[in-house]
Write a protein that holds these residues in place. Structure first.
Motif, PDB file in Angstrom:
ATOM      1  N   ARG A  82     -36.944 -15.374 -47.060  1.00 21.63           N
ATOM      2  CA  ARG A  82     -36.552 -14.451 -45.989  1.00 21.63           C
ATOM      3  C   ARG A  82     -37.348 -13.164 -46.171  1.00 21.63           C
ATOM      4  O   ARG A  82     -37.862 -12.893 -47.272  1.00 21.63           O
ATOM      5  CB  ARG A  82     -35.045 -14.169 -46.003  1.00 21.63           C
ATOM      6  CG  ARG A  82     -34.545 -13.557 -47.285  1.00 21.63           C
ATOM      7  CD  ARG A  82     -33.102 -13.058 -47.211  1.00 21.63           C
ATOM      8  NE  ARG A  82     -32.900 -12.072 -48.284  1.00 21.63           N
ATOM      9  CZ  ARG A  82     -31.962 -11.162 -48.330  1.00 21.63           C
ATOM     10  NH1 ARG A  82     -31.079 -11.079 -47.356  1.00 21.63           N
ATOM     11  NH2 ARG A  82     -31.883 -10.314 -49.330  1.00 21.63           N
ATOM     12  N   SER A  85     -35.422  -7.761 -48.652  1.00 18.93           N
ATOM     13  CA  SER A  85     -34.515  -6.639 -48.415  1.00 18.93           C
ATOM     14  C   SER A  85     -35.276  -5.340 -48.627  1.00 18.93           C
ATOM     15  O   SER A  85     -36.047  -5.218 -49.583  1.00 18.93           O
ATOM     16  CB  SER A  85     -33.349  -6.729 -49.399  1.00 18.93           C
ATOM     17  OG  SER A  85     -32.671  -5.495 -49.487  1.00 18.93           O
ATOM     18  N   ILE A  87     -33.910  -2.586 -49.446  1.00 24.62           N
ATOM     19  CA  ILE A  87     -33.275  -1.785 -50.506  1.00 24.62           C
ATOM     20  C   ILE A  87     -33.294  -2.525 -51.845  1.00 24.62           C
ATOM     21  O   ILE A  87     -33.776  -1.993 -52.835  1.00 24.62           O
ATOM     22  CB  ILE A  87     -31.862  -1.286 -50.114  1.00 24.62           C
ATOM     23  CG1 ILE A  87     -31.237  -0.458 -51.238  1.00 24.62           C
ATOM     24  CG2 ILE A  87     -30.953  -2.421 -49.667  1.00 24.62           C
ATOM     25  CD1 ILE A  87     -30.071   0.403 -50.804  1.00 24.62           C
ATOM     26  N   LEU A  88     -32.819  -3.771 -51.861  1.00 23.91           N
ATOM     27  CA  LEU A  88     -32.765  -4.516 -53.140  1.00 23.91           C
ATOM     28  C   LEU A  88     -34.156  -4.914 -53.621  1.00 23.91           C
ATOM     29  O   LEU A  88     -34.487  -4.776 -54.802  1.00 23.91           O
ATOM     30  CB  LEU A  88     -31.912  -5.783 -52.985  1.00 23.91           C
ATOM     31  CG  LEU A  88     -31.870  -6.666 -54.233  1.00 23.91           C
ATOM     32  CD1 LEU A  88     -31.079  -5.989 -55.344  1.00 23.91           C
ATOM     33  CD2 LEU A  88     -31.308  -8.037 -53.922  1.00 23.91           C
ATOM     34  N   VAL A 171     -28.103 -16.388 -49.654  1.00 26.79           N
ATOM     35  CA  VAL A 171     -28.805 -15.289 -50.316  1.00 26.79           C
ATOM     36  C   VAL A 171     -28.677 -15.433 -51.828  1.00 26.79           C
ATOM     37  O   VAL A 171     -29.666 -15.324 -52.562  1.00 26.79           O
ATOM     38  CB  VAL A 171     -28.253 -13.929 -49.832  1.00 26.79           C
ATOM     39  CG1 VAL A 171     -28.764 -12.792 -50.711  1.00 26.79           C
ATOM     40  CG2 VAL A 171     -28.635 -13.684 -48.381  1.00 26.79           C
ATOM     41  N   PHE A 172     -27.463 -15.708 -52.305  1.00 30.17           N
ATOM     42  CA  PHE A 172     -27.269 -15.772 -53.753  1.00 30.17           C
ATOM     43  C   PHE A 172     -27.800 -17.070 -54.345  1.00 30.17           C
ATOM     44  O   PHE A 172     -28.321 -17.067 -55.463  1.00 30.17           O
ATOM     45  CB  PHE A 172     -25.813 -15.485 -54.116  1.00 30.17           C
ATOM     46  CG  PHE A 172     -25.525 -14.008 -54.040  1.00 30.17           C
ATOM     47  CD1 PHE A 172     -25.865 -13.178 -55.092  1.00 30.17           C
ATOM     48  CD2 PHE A 172     -25.007 -13.438 -52.892  1.00 30.17           C
ATOM     49  CE1 PHE A 172     -25.658 -11.804 -55.025  1.00 30.17           C
ATOM     50  CE2 PHE A 172     -24.793 -12.062 -52.813  1.00 30.17           C
ATOM     51  CZ  PHE A 172     -25.119 -11.249 -53.877  1.00 30.17           C
ATOM     52  N   PHE A 175     -31.362 -16.741 -55.139  1.00 30.24           N
ATOM     53  CA  PHE A 175     -31.762 -16.027 -56.356  1.00 30.24           C
ATOM     54  C   PHE A 175     -32.085 -16.985 -57.496  1.00 30.24           C
ATOM     55  O   PHE A 175     -32.726 -16.615 -58.468  1.00 30.24           O
ATOM     56  CB  PHE A 175     -30.656 -15.063 -56.819  1.00 30.24           C
ATOM     57  CG  PHE A 175     -30.552 -13.826 -55.977  1.00 30.24           C
ATOM     58  CD1 PHE A 175     -31.564 -13.450 -55.118  1.00 30.24           C
ATOM     59  CD2 PHE A 175     -29.424 -13.008 -56.053  1.00 30.24           C
ATOM     60  CE1 PHE A 175     -31.471 -12.297 -54.345  1.00 30.24           C
ATOM     61  CE2 PHE A 175     -29.335 -11.857 -55.282  1.00 30.24           C
ATOM     62  CZ  PHE A 175     -30.349 -11.502 -54.430  1.00 30.24           C
ATOM     63  N   SER A 234     -28.541  -5.910 -45.123  1.00 34.68           N
ATOM     64  CA  SER A 234     -28.109  -5.816 -46.526  1.00 34.68           C
ATOM     65  C   SER A 234     -26.585  -5.832 -46.646  1.00 34.68           C
ATOM     66  O   SER A 234     -26.041  -6.358 -47.623  1.00 34.68           O
ATOM     67  CB  SER A 234     -28.682  -4.557 -47.180  1.00 34.68           C
ATOM     68  OG  SER A 234     -30.057  -4.755 -47.443  1.00 34.68           O
ATOM     69  N   SER A 237     -25.661  -9.444 -46.313  1.00 32.05           N
ATOM     70  CA  SER A 237     -26.110 -10.225 -47.467  1.00 32.05           C
ATOM     71  C   SER A 237     -25.228  -9.987 -48.685  1.00 32.05           C
ATOM     72  O   SER A 237     -24.859 -10.918 -49.393  1.00 32.05           O
ATOM     73  CB  SER A 237     -27.539  -9.836 -47.853  1.00 32.05           C
ATOM     74  OG  SER A 237     -28.401  -9.923 -46.761  1.00 32.05           O
ATOM     75  N   ALA A 238     -24.964  -8.720 -48.948  1.00 27.32           N
ATOM     76  CA  ALA A 238     -24.401  -8.332 -50.245  1.00 27.32           C
ATOM     77  C   ALA A 238     -22.946  -7.920 -50.171  1.00 27.32           C
ATOM     78  O   ALA A 238     -22.327  -7.661 -51.201  1.00 27.32           O
ATOM     79  CB  ALA A 238     -25.221  -7.182 -50.831  1.00 27.32           C
TER      80      ALA A 238
HETATM   81  C1  OVM Z   1     -29.882  -7.249 -49.749  1.00 23.04           C
HETATM   82  C2  OVM Z   1     -29.073  -7.788 -50.892  1.00 23.04           C
HETATM   83  C3  OVM Z   1     -28.809  -9.116 -50.980  1.00 23.04           C
HETATM   84  C4  OVM Z   1     -28.085  -9.619 -52.039  1.00 23.04           C
HETATM   85  C5  OVM Z   1     -27.625  -8.773 -53.008  1.00 23.04           C
HETATM   86  C6  OVM Z   1     -27.895  -7.453 -52.906  1.00 23.04           C
HETATM   87  C7  OVM Z   1     -26.832  -7.129 -54.998  1.00 23.04           C
HETATM   88  C8  OVM Z   1     -28.613  -6.947 -51.862  1.00 23.04           C
HETATM   89  O1  OVM Z   1     -30.271  -8.050 -48.897  1.00 23.04           O
HETATM   90  O2  OVM Z   1     -30.118  -6.046 -49.705  1.00 23.04           O
HETATM   91  O3  OVM Z   1     -27.436  -6.587 -53.858  1.00 23.04           O
END
Ligand code: OVM
Length: 399
Positions: A82, A85, A87-88, A171-172, A175, A234, A237-238
């Motif tokens: 994808r 992010s 931020i992440l 999303v997880f 990882f 985000s 996702s999170a």
């Molecule tokens: C994000 C994102 C996704 C999964 C976890 C996360 C732990 C951030 O897409 O920003 O933070």
């Protein structure tokens, strides 16, 4: 820079093996004893099991980048599944800009405005469950409560909210390595991703919500208009799978330590500290990755360019040099400083929302319930990124 470069230490520990995932703690203890940084031969990555080096890596975003991906995928070498992010999976200066916006949206003042509503919803939900007596603490509580408050705070309507669970799972799972669990989820990607993209648009978000506030930041020029939907993403996702997992693991660990539950039931004001102690003891987000943009070193061990480094947060939280009686759950200990939310510039920006949700659930339950008894076996979710239960059948004994 250290002049002495030590040899690396190999380990055949596989963090993604379903067998080690259920109880990784003996393996973590062996890794901490083996050294400060280890080469995991099977996945071909580095692992950092002790508290001091995890903190050192978190403090150094120049040598340990997030732009290379926070999961096992190496964004410096391969195109991720994808769009990353902003931020992440970003480093300063981009990260600095986006982080500021989310930190303001989830400020302490914003949390105070949500508190009464979260507590009222938890009280109603828990009243119903206590009246039933027997229920599934994951399916009927840990999954239901965040779904009943978080999408509202984010600002999205009711239609298709179950897609949030699938997206969070994707999303997880993303990882970890590309396994069958991930591929099965990705089979649903076309519909889920289309829904997610739609919910990230300005017109999908209710006025005053977390999501609408991201667009306000775009209107003032803090972020660009193109960045706004990605930053809203985000939250999707999170924001949900994490709290569901964390609340579920908190309920599980408090239920299997009846003396700790009794302490909490006697003083429900310990709920927030109890949540943090369960996160330390059995972190629901057990690890996160960094990637080296260039050659560097950790504790005197040379790490090449574009290497993946697994930070074993759940292991660092059991580090015997940092914690007294690390393998004991003790909700009265001074738990601040645990690493379950990470720390430093990428430390969980939503941790206050998570704590607010968990405190609402635990205090509602602790106020009403003297003890929690298991009526069947728990089941773990088959996710490689999150440590979570899918089922926990219980009976509660009212006070
Ligand atoms: C994000 C994102 C996704 C999964 C976890 C996360 C732990 C951030 O897409 O920003 O933070």
């Amino acid at each position: 820079m250290a002049a002495i470069v030590l040899d690396d230490v190999n380990s055949d520990f596989d963090p993604f093996d379903a067998r080690t995932r259920i109880d990784p703690y003996p393996a973590y203890a062996r890794l901490r004893a083996a050294g400060p940084v280890l080469r995991l031969t099977k996945p071909g990555i580095w692992a950092v099991p002790r508290c001091d080096e995890v903190k050192a890596v978190f403090a150094d975003h120049v040598n340990f980048s997030n732009a290379g991906g926070a999961g096992i995928a190496n964004h410096f070498k391969n195109k991720p599944w994808r769009q990353p992010s902003i931020i992440l999976e970003a480093d300063p200066p981009l990260h600095t800009r986006t982080r500021k916006v989310l930190a303001r949206i989830m400020s302490p003042g914003a949390m105070r405005r949500l508190e009464d509503q979260f507590k009222a919803k938890a009280a109603t939900l828990v009243d119903g469950l206590v009246a039933k007596g027997s229920f599934d603490a994951i399916r009927e509580l840990a999954e239901v409560f965040p779904l009943s408050v978080f999408p509202d705070a984010l600002g999205i309507d009711f239609d298709g909210r179950e897609n949030l669970l699938t997206y969070g799972a994707m999303v997880f799972a993303g990882f970890g390595p590309e396994n069958d669990y991930f591929r099965n989820l990705m089979a649903r990607a076309p519909t889920v991703l289309q829904w997610v993209t739609a919910k990230c648009q300005r017109e999908a978000l209710s006025p005053g919500s977390f999501g609408a506030q991201v667009y306000e930041a775009a209107d003032t020029g803090e972020i660009t208009q193109d960045e706004a939907p990605l930053l809203v993403r985000s939250f999707l996702s999170a924001g949900l799978d994490t709290t569901i997992s964390g609340i579920g693991m908190a309920l599980y660990n408090l239920a299997r330590h009846p003396r700790q539950w009794a302490i909490l039931a006697a003083d429900p004001s310990l709920s927030r500290a109890a949540f943090d102690e369960t996160l330390r003891f059995d972190s629901s987000a057990p690890y996160v990755f960094r990637t080296t943009p260039h050659e560097t070193e950790i504790a005197g061990v040379r790490i090449g360019q574009h290497e993946k480094i697994l930070l074993l947060l759940a292991s660092a939280n059991r580090d015997e040099t940092r914690w007294e009686r690390p393998d004991e759950l003790d909700i009265t200990r001074r738990v601040s400083g645990h690493l379950a939310f990470g720390t430093g510039i990428h430390g969980c920006v939503g941790q206050m929302v998570a704590r607010l949700e968990a405190e609402a659930v635990l205090s509602a339950l602790a106020t009403r319930v003297a003890s929690i008894e298991f009526t069947g076996d728990v089941a773990y979710r088959d996710s490689s990124g999150l440590r979570a239960l899918s089922s926990m059948p219980v009976r509660v004994v009212p006070k």
